[in-house]
Design a protein around this motif. Structure first.
Motif, PDB file in Angstrom:
ATOM      1  N   TYR A 345      -5.254  -6.125 -13.079  1.00 37.92           N
ATOM      2  CA  TYR A 345      -6.237  -6.278 -11.810  1.00 37.92           C
ATOM      3  C   TYR A 345      -6.673  -7.783 -11.526  1.00 37.92           C
ATOM      4  O   TYR A 345      -6.773  -8.191 -10.543  1.00 37.92           O
ATOM      5  CB  TYR A 345      -7.331  -5.368 -12.026  1.00 37.92           C
ATOM      6  CG  TYR A 345      -8.278  -5.379 -10.781  1.00 37.92           C
ATOM      7  CD1 TYR A 345      -8.109  -5.426  -9.825  1.00 37.92           C
ATOM      8  CD2 TYR A 345      -9.623  -6.273 -11.271  1.00 37.92           C
ATOM      9  CE1 TYR A 345      -9.114  -5.748  -8.595  1.00 37.92           C
ATOM     10  CE2 TYR A 345     -10.588  -6.499 -10.468  1.00 37.92           C
ATOM     11  CZ  TYR A 345     -10.379  -6.372  -8.946  1.00 37.92           C
ATOM     12  OH  TYR A 345     -11.318  -6.795  -8.183  1.00 37.92           O
ATOM     13  N   HIS A 346      -6.828  -8.394 -12.673  1.00 38.05           N
ATOM     14  CA  HIS A 346      -7.453  -9.647 -12.544  1.00 38.05           C
ATOM     15  C   HIS A 346      -6.352 -10.899 -12.439  1.00 38.05           C
ATOM     16  O   HIS A 346      -6.692 -12.007 -12.350  1.00 38.05           O
ATOM     17  CB  HIS A 346      -8.365 -10.027 -14.016  1.00 38.05           C
ATOM     18  CG  HIS A 346      -9.553  -9.076 -14.138  1.00 38.05           C
ATOM     19  ND1 HIS A 346     -10.651  -9.445 -13.290  1.00 38.05           N
ATOM     20  CD2 HIS A 346      -9.609  -8.186 -15.031  1.00 38.05           C
ATOM     21  CE1 HIS A 346     -11.482  -8.539 -13.820  1.00 38.05           C
ATOM     22  NE2 HIS A 346     -11.091  -7.852 -14.650  1.00 38.05           N
ATOM     23  N   MET A 347      -5.280 -10.310 -12.174  1.00 38.98           N
ATOM     24  CA  MET A 347      -4.254 -11.476 -11.881  1.00 38.98           C
ATOM     25  C   MET A 347      -3.990 -11.130 -10.484  1.00 38.98           C
ATOM     26  O   MET A 347      -2.877 -10.229  -9.846  1.00 38.98           O
ATOM     27  CB  MET A 347      -2.900 -11.216 -12.647  1.00 38.98           C
ATOM     28  CG  MET A 347      -1.711 -12.110 -12.504  1.00 38.98           C
ATOM     29  SD  MET A 347      -2.076 -13.826 -13.101  1.00 38.98           S
ATOM     30  CE  MET A 347      -0.685 -14.679 -12.717  1.00 38.98           C
ATOM     31  N   PRO A 348      -4.272 -11.711  -9.351  1.00 42.03           N
ATOM     32  CA  PRO A 348      -4.192 -11.442  -7.896  1.00 42.03           C
ATOM     33  C   PRO A 348      -2.870 -11.508  -7.417  1.00 42.03           C
ATOM     34  O   PRO A 348      -2.024 -12.367  -8.319  1.00 42.03           O
ATOM     35  CB  PRO A 348      -5.176 -12.357  -7.131  1.00 42.03           C
ATOM     36  CG  PRO A 348      -6.017 -12.943  -8.251  1.00 42.03           C
ATOM     37  CD  PRO A 348      -5.573 -12.741  -9.619  1.00 42.03           C
ATOM     38  N   LEU A 373       5.887  -5.330  -3.870  1.00 41.73           N
ATOM     39  CA  LEU A 373       6.084  -4.232  -4.597  1.00 41.73           C
ATOM     40  C   LEU A 373       4.421  -3.767  -4.907  1.00 41.73           C
ATOM     41  O   LEU A 373       3.501  -4.727  -5.164  1.00 41.73           O
ATOM     42  CB  LEU A 373       6.534  -4.175  -5.919  1.00 41.73           C
ATOM     43  CG  LEU A 373       8.046  -4.643  -6.081  1.00 41.73           C
ATOM     44  CD1 LEU A 373       8.569  -4.507  -7.398  1.00 41.73           C
ATOM     45  CD2 LEU A 373       8.969  -3.606  -5.178  1.00 41.73           C
ATOM     46  N   GLN A 374       4.094  -2.593  -4.853  1.00 39.50           N
ATOM     47  CA  GLN A 374       2.690  -1.947  -5.201  1.00 39.50           C
ATOM     48  C   GLN A 374       2.728  -0.820  -5.815  1.00 39.50           C
ATOM     49  O   GLN A 374       3.839  -0.268  -6.104  1.00 39.50           O
ATOM     50  CB  GLN A 374       1.896  -1.791  -3.870  1.00 39.50           C
ATOM     51  CG  GLN A 374       2.361  -0.872  -2.808  1.00 39.50           C
ATOM     52  CD  GLN A 374       1.552  -0.834  -1.609  1.00 39.50           C
ATOM     53  OE1 GLN A 374       1.050  -1.737  -1.083  1.00 39.50           O
ATOM     54  NE2 GLN A 374       1.248   0.395  -1.217  1.00 39.50           N
ATOM     55  N   HIS A 379      -0.979   6.935  -6.601  1.00 38.22           N
ATOM     56  CA  HIS A 379      -1.845   6.045  -7.115  1.00 38.22           C
ATOM     57  C   HIS A 379      -2.518   5.578  -5.695  1.00 38.22           C
ATOM     58  O   HIS A 379      -2.680   4.282  -5.571  1.00 38.22           O
ATOM     59  CB  HIS A 379      -1.518   5.026  -7.966  1.00 38.22           C
ATOM     60  CG  HIS A 379      -0.860   5.436  -9.274  1.00 38.22           C
ATOM     61  ND1 HIS A 379       0.251   6.578  -9.624  1.00 38.22           N
ATOM     62  CD2 HIS A 379      -1.547   5.267 -10.577  1.00 38.22           C
ATOM     63  CE1 HIS A 379       0.205   6.303 -10.643  1.00 38.22           C
ATOM     64  NE2 HIS A 379      -0.513   5.639 -11.311  1.00 38.22           N
ATOM     65  N   PRO A 380      -3.190   6.354  -4.874  1.00 35.64           N
ATOM     66  CA  PRO A 380      -3.777   5.855  -3.843  1.00 35.64           C
ATOM     67  C   PRO A 380      -4.935   4.809  -3.868  1.00 35.64           C
ATOM     68  O   PRO A 380      -5.644   4.793  -5.054  1.00 35.64           O
ATOM     69  CB  PRO A 380      -4.207   6.925  -2.932  1.00 35.64           C
ATOM     70  CG  PRO A 380      -4.469   7.932  -4.000  1.00 35.64           C
ATOM     71  CD  PRO A 380      -3.473   7.731  -4.995  1.00 35.64           C
ATOM     72  N   VAL A 381      -4.907   3.730  -2.782  1.00 28.70           N
ATOM     73  CA  VAL A 381      -5.872   2.755  -3.012  1.00 28.70           C
ATOM     74  C   VAL A 381      -6.952   3.395  -2.258  1.00 28.70           C
ATOM     75  O   VAL A 381      -7.003   3.823  -1.068  1.00 28.70           O
ATOM     76  CB  VAL A 381      -5.427   1.486  -2.474  1.00 28.70           C
ATOM     77  CG1 VAL A 381      -6.464   0.419  -2.239  1.00 28.70           C
ATOM     78  CG2 VAL A 381      -4.143   0.867  -3.392  1.00 28.70           C
ATOM     79  N   TYR A 390      -4.187  -2.467  -8.270  1.00 32.80           N
ATOM     80  CA  TYR A 390      -4.051  -3.119  -9.376  1.00 32.80           C
ATOM     81  C   TYR A 390      -2.698  -3.524  -9.885  1.00 32.80           C
ATOM     82  O   TYR A 390      -2.430  -4.664 -10.059  1.00 32.80           O
ATOM     83  CB  TYR A 390      -4.583  -2.557 -10.600  1.00 32.80           C
ATOM     84  CG  TYR A 390      -3.770  -1.272 -11.140  1.00 32.80           C
ATOM     85  CD1 TYR A 390      -2.679  -1.355 -12.155  1.00 32.80           C
ATOM     86  CD2 TYR A 390      -3.917  -0.037 -10.575  1.00 32.80           C
ATOM     87  CE1 TYR A 390      -1.830  -0.418 -12.281  1.00 32.80           C
ATOM     88  CE2 TYR A 390      -3.205   1.016 -10.786  1.00 32.80           C
ATOM     89  CZ  TYR A 390      -2.034   0.978 -11.600  1.00 32.80           C
ATOM     90  OH  TYR A 390      -1.235   1.745 -12.012  1.00 32.80           O
ATOM     91  N   LEU A 391      -1.675  -2.757  -9.279  1.00 36.50           N
ATOM     92  CA  LEU A 391      -0.279  -3.066  -9.438  1.00 36.50           C
ATOM     93  C   LEU A 391       0.308  -3.768  -8.518  1.00 36.50           C
ATOM     94  O   LEU A 391       0.116  -3.804  -7.181  1.00 36.50           O
ATOM     95  CB  LEU A 391       0.675  -1.835  -9.620  1.00 36.50           C
ATOM     96  CG  LEU A 391       1.957  -1.974 -10.059  1.00 36.50           C
ATOM     97  CD1 LEU A 391       2.150  -2.723 -11.563  1.00 36.50           C
ATOM     98  CD2 LEU A 391       2.841  -0.801 -10.073  1.00 36.50           C
TER      99      LEU A 391
END
Length: 401
Positions: A345-348, A373-374, A379-381, A390-391
């Motif tokens: 998550y901490h890697m934008p 890609l997401q 895994h809804p946002v 996060y992905l």
């Protein structure tokens, strides 16, 4: 305050209700009016009514006085109790989405905040359910959650995979065991017409990475007739899916001996011994060896573990992503395809793309981004909670400069 049902009140400071009213579900410890509702008066995981400074109830949640995120909102308003019936309702709503998305019962059924159950993850492997509670509130509700799962899904077994490092932030113990029923051996997940053996108790996370399902579905147009390298393969999800979608040869690499043994079982299980092999090796070491041997692959897939688990790891983690992508590009054939991902998550997203671009320029390559890609739609946002996205990843074409 209006009727607070049977729950003690957790008062917010003036103005600290705005984020909750905008859709967020978290309350930080410095947002609580500790004079009116001392945190020391609550037990970890205790249910509470979350109330604004004017005494108006926002809803019902749970509190942990020992955590930076001191409370989480689960129910808006006071009309519905936070109990088994509510969990049953939320499970049914979540199930409705997954049954629209998937033909078979293999998916993430509950994705925490995004499905209205903060602190709870549930993965479904046919009639085996794997749950994970990461907060004291959900840990206290575990019996009600189990009863709700049994009512809605009638599973053969429920596994509690409660050994995630994030539980330490809530001062929760680690354990992984069968909480209901009898666990079949092996547990199998089906994806893309293939079967993969997984281990929901001893394996990584809940045993499988459903978040990449939709991205693995995209491989066909890139891998047909090509030589593919799957780095950080875990159980061979990317590699075997590539083989099933027409790759001529696939090599899966993972540093874990247990994972490599599982990949080999999955190769056998799916009748792919003629085109898929598994290698036990560190990702960086193997990429270096392949470069020295002048081996070339048409497609390289990078799906590493999180290099940036905490914000303070960002600088070091960004270097690791750059190095990994650079080494992958060095073994790509001319105009090869690079599939690169980050679950940190901490890697934008922008930082990952910058790392890819820096890697390319360092070795005099040019990159074209073909697809972004997401995480898969199971895994809804949650649009108010950026942490639920996060992905990220890219499918790139790598060219000579």
């Amino acid at each position: 305050m209006t009727d607070a049902v049977d729950y003690p009140a957790l008062f917010l400071k003036r103005g600290e209700d705005a984020r909750l009213r905008a859709g967020h579900l978290w309350v930080f410890s410095n947002e609580i009016d500790v004079k009116r509702s001392p945190l020391s008066g609550f037990q970890p995981g205790e249910l509470c009514a979350i109330v604004d400074s004017a005494g108006k109830a926002i809803g019902i949640g749970y509190v942990n006085p020992n955590s930076l995120i001191a409370a989480r909102l689960v129910v808006r308003g006071l009309e519905h109790a936070l109990d088994r019936s509510l969990v049953v309702h939320r499970l049914n709503v979540a199930l409705g989405l997954r049954e629209r998305l998937y033909d078979e019962p293999y998916y993430r059924l509950v994705f925490g905040e995004s499905d209205g159950l903060p602190g709870l993850t549930i993965d479904r492997f046919g009639d085996v359910i794997v749950g994970q509670t990461t907060t004291a509130g959900m840990e206290r509700l575990k019996d009600e959650i189990s009863e709700a799962i049994v009512k809605v899904l009638k599973p053969a077994a429920i596994v509690w995979k409660n050994d995630a490092s994030i539980r330490a932030l809530e001062h929760l113990p680690d354990y992984a065991d069968v909480g209901y029923g009898e666990l079949p051996t092996p547990v199998v997940v089906r994806e893309g017409g293939l079967e993969f053996e997984c281990d929901p108790i001893g394996g990584q996370k809940t045993g499988w990475f459903y978040d990449q399902h939709a991205n693995r579905d995209r491989l066909a147009r890139y891998v047909a007739g090509k030589r593919v390298l799957d780095v950080c393969s875990y159980l061979g999800g990317w590699g075997l899916r590539a083989a099933a979608q027409g790759a001529s040869e696939v090599v899966c690499v993972d540093v874990s001996g247990g994972a490599v043994d599982a990949i080999r079982r999955n190769i056998e299980r799916n009748g792919m011994t003629d085109k898929v092999t598994a290698v036990k090796a560190d990702a960086f070491d193997e990429l270096k060896r392949l470069r020295e041997e002048r081996q070339r692959f048409d497609v390289v897939i990078l799906d590493p573990p999180a290099f940036v688990k905490r914000k303070k790891d960002f600088a070091e983690g960004r270097i690791a992503y750059r190095r990994l992508n650079e080494m992958a590009m060095q073994i790509l054939s001319r105009e090869g395809i690079l599939v690169t991902c980050s679950c940190s998550y901490h890697m934008p997203r922008a930082a990952l793309l910058e790392s890819v671009q820096q890697a390319a320029r360092h070795i005099d390559r040019q990159v074209q981004v073909l697809e972004q890609l997401q995480q898969s739609p199971d895994h809804p946002v949650h649009p108010a909670i950026v942490e639920t996205e996060y992905l990220k990843g890219f499918i790139c074409r790598v060219l000579p400069a």
